[in-house]
Scaffold this motif. Structure first.
Motif, short mmCIF file in Angstrom:
data_model
loop_
_atom_site.label_atom_id
_atom_site.label_comp_id
_atom_site.label_asym_id
_atom_site.label_seq_id
_atom_site.Cartn_x
_atom_site.Cartn_y
_atom_site.Cartn_z
N ALA A 353 0.83 -1.21 0.00
CA ALA A 353 0.00 0.00 0.00
C ALA A 353 0.86 1.25 0.00
CB ALA A 353 -0.92 0.00 1.22
N SER A 354 0.36 2.31 -0.62
CA SER A 354 1.14 3.54 -0.72
C SER A 354 1.46 4.14 0.64
CB SER A 354 0.40 4.57 -1.59
OG SER A 354 -0.88 4.86 -1.06
N SER A 355 0.52 4.05 1.59
CA SER A 355 0.77 4.62 2.92
C SER A 355 1.91 3.92 3.64
CB SER A 355 -0.50 4.54 3.77
OG SER A 355 -1.48 5.43 3.31
N MET A 356 2.10 2.63 3.36
CA MET A 356 3.15 1.88 4.03
C MET A 356 4.54 2.41 3.67
SD MET A 356 3.01 -0.62 6.29
CE MET A 356 1.58 -1.65 6.00
N LYS A 357 4.66 3.09 2.54
CA LYS A 357 5.96 3.62 2.12
C LYS A 357 6.46 4.71 3.05
CE LYS A 357 4.90 2.63 -2.73
NZ LYS A 357 4.58 3.22 -4.06
N GLY A 358 5.55 5.36 3.77
CA GLY A 358 5.95 6.40 4.70
C GLY A 358 6.27 5.90 6.09
N ASN A 359 6.01 4.61 6.36
CA ASN A 359 6.26 4.08 7.70
C ASN A 359 7.73 4.24 8.06
OD1 ASN A 359 4.77 2.65 9.86
ND2 ASN A 359 6.38 1.12 9.60
N PRO A 360 8.06 4.63 9.29
CA PRO A 360 9.46 4.89 9.63
C PRO A 360 10.35 3.66 9.62
CG PRO A 360 8.05 5.06 11.58
CD PRO A 360 7.15 4.97 10.39
N PHE A 361 9.76 2.48 9.61
CA PHE A 361 10.54 1.24 9.57
C PHE A 361 9.96 0.30 8.52
CE2 PHE A 361 10.32 2.90 13.90
CZ PHE A 361 11.67 3.19 14.12
N THR A 362 10.84 -0.41 7.83
CA THR A 362 10.39 -1.44 6.89
C THR A 362 10.03 -2.68 7.69
OG1 THR A 362 11.85 -0.58 5.16
CG2 THR A 362 11.03 -2.83 4.90
N LEU A 363 8.81 -3.16 7.50
CA LEU A 363 8.32 -4.29 8.27
C LEU A 363 8.18 -5.52 7.40
CD1 LEU A 363 5.51 -2.43 10.30
CD2 LEU A 363 7.85 -2.95 11.04
#
Length: 376
Positions: A353-363
């Motif tokens: 998802a596009s929003s996941m790209k802004g998450n501070p950590f890659t999960l």
């Protein structure tokens, strides 16, 4: 330092501001389309105001979150005689419906072609019809954002229609339109508002403008949330309405994170309200951030600051917020209809998802599944 910042041409905030809607709409023309919620009676004050001014607007009712078939039907209805201005009066779903119609009525292609993920993500060929946003919930901030979320039922997902020109021309935020909402609505919307100032503060794309908004709004939002839900406080509604708008401005310019990366997928699978999904996921995502943040880094400082602000309002911090939310009636993912055997598929889709790209950590997928399990 380099960033861009987008916002409506005009933002009118405060009780009574709704009364200027008719005169504002007339500056765009005499042909008006009002998009309202399922209860048409809640829009009667606005319809009466237009009738008193000698105008007879068309109306479209939005009975639930906008879906591809609904948008296609309304676009087909108005493409041959487009309105001069579109007015959205309602919650986040109505805002998204109105923004989608304002954007797509002037366009020539099939609606699906303009959607991200499931379509081509085609750029709009023409500017959207001018739009005025009148939110009736303090949560989504959609009155100041550049996208509309549309459900695609046959694929079980929610996707975005996105263009910087889709930011409404005018946003009228009047807490009189919000106060008195049912507790379940106030809770979900309020948690959404809080989430949407926290995630832009922690995103990889945060900038000084969005930081200023989010850092001011986070403590105000957490304090107002309790009072709105527990006592329907007028002062708290004013603050939460402001926080919601701050969240919309922040996310439109800095993006979001894992909570919203999950939310579109889970909402598409379960049909659960967006704010309820966000509120349920927020504690587990914040715990994930705390576990990943390395001591001494800027993101560790920010996550710790957010945690401290939560502890000021909820005894036990993140756990206290989660327990209070459940005590107030927030459902877990299981009660929303999500079963553990769906977690891996949800995690895989959410990771893209596009929003996941802004998450501070890659999960990893396994870490995403852990968040889902913790939110059950």
């Amino acid at each position: 330092m380099r960033f861009s910042y987008l916002s409506p041409s005009a933002l009118h905030f405060g009780r009574g501001q709704r009364h200027q809607t008719v005169e504002l709409a007339r500056t765009y023309g005499a042909t008006i389309l009002i998009v309202h919620g399922s209860n048409a009676a809640r829009a009667q004050w606005l319809l009466s105001a237009f009738e008193g001014a000698g105008l007879n607007p068309d109306t479209v009712a939005c009975h639930n979150e906008p879906s591809l078939p609904q948008i296609e039907e309304a676009v087909a209805q108005f493409r041959s005689h487009p309105p001069d201005v579109v007015i959205g009066l309602g919650g986040g779903s109505v805002m998204d419906s109105a923004k989608a119609l304002a954007a797509l009525i002037p366009s020539s292609g099939p609606v699906l072609a303009y959607l991200e993920g499931v379509g081509e993500g085609r750029a709009l060929e023409h500017p959207p019809i001018p739009m005025i946003a009148l939110p009736t919930t303090a949560g989504t901030g959609s009155e100041v954002t550049k996208n509309a979320v549309v459900a695609v039922p046959d694929q079980g997902v929610k996707v975005s229609l996105r263009d910087p020109r889709m930011i409404p021309d005018a946003a009228i935020i009047d807490p009189d339109l919000m106060q008195g909402a049912p507790r379940t609505v106030a809770l979900a919307a309020g948690l959404d508002a809080v989430t949407q100032v926290i995630e832009p503060y922690l995103t990889l794309k945060a900038n000084p403008m969005t930081d200023a908004l989010a850092a001011a709004a986070i403590p105000e939002g957490l304090g107002a949330l309790r009072k709105v839900v527990e006592s329907d406080s007028a002062e708290a509604w004013d603050k939460l309405a402001w926080v919601s708008t701050c969240g919309g401005l922040a996310l439109a310019n800095a993006g979001l994170g894992a909570v919203h990366g999950f939310a579109g997928v889970i909402g598409g699978q379960t049909g659960a309200p967006h704010g309820e999904v966000c509120g349920t996921l927020l504690p587990a995502v914040l715990r994930s951030h705390l576990a990943h943040a390395e001591a001494g880094t800027e993101i560790a400082r920010r996550v710790a600051w957010v945690n401290d602000r939560i502890e000021e309002q909820f005894e036990g911090g993140i756990g206290g917020l989660a327990q209070w939310s459940r005590d107030m009636g927030l459902r877990g993912l299981g009660a929303m209809g999500l079963s553990p055997d769906q977690y891996h598929n949800i995690a895989e889709k959410s990771g893209k998802a596009s929003s996941m790209k802004g998450n501070p950590f890659t999960l990893s997928n396994a870490e995403l599944v852990e968040i889902l399990a913790a939110s059950a």
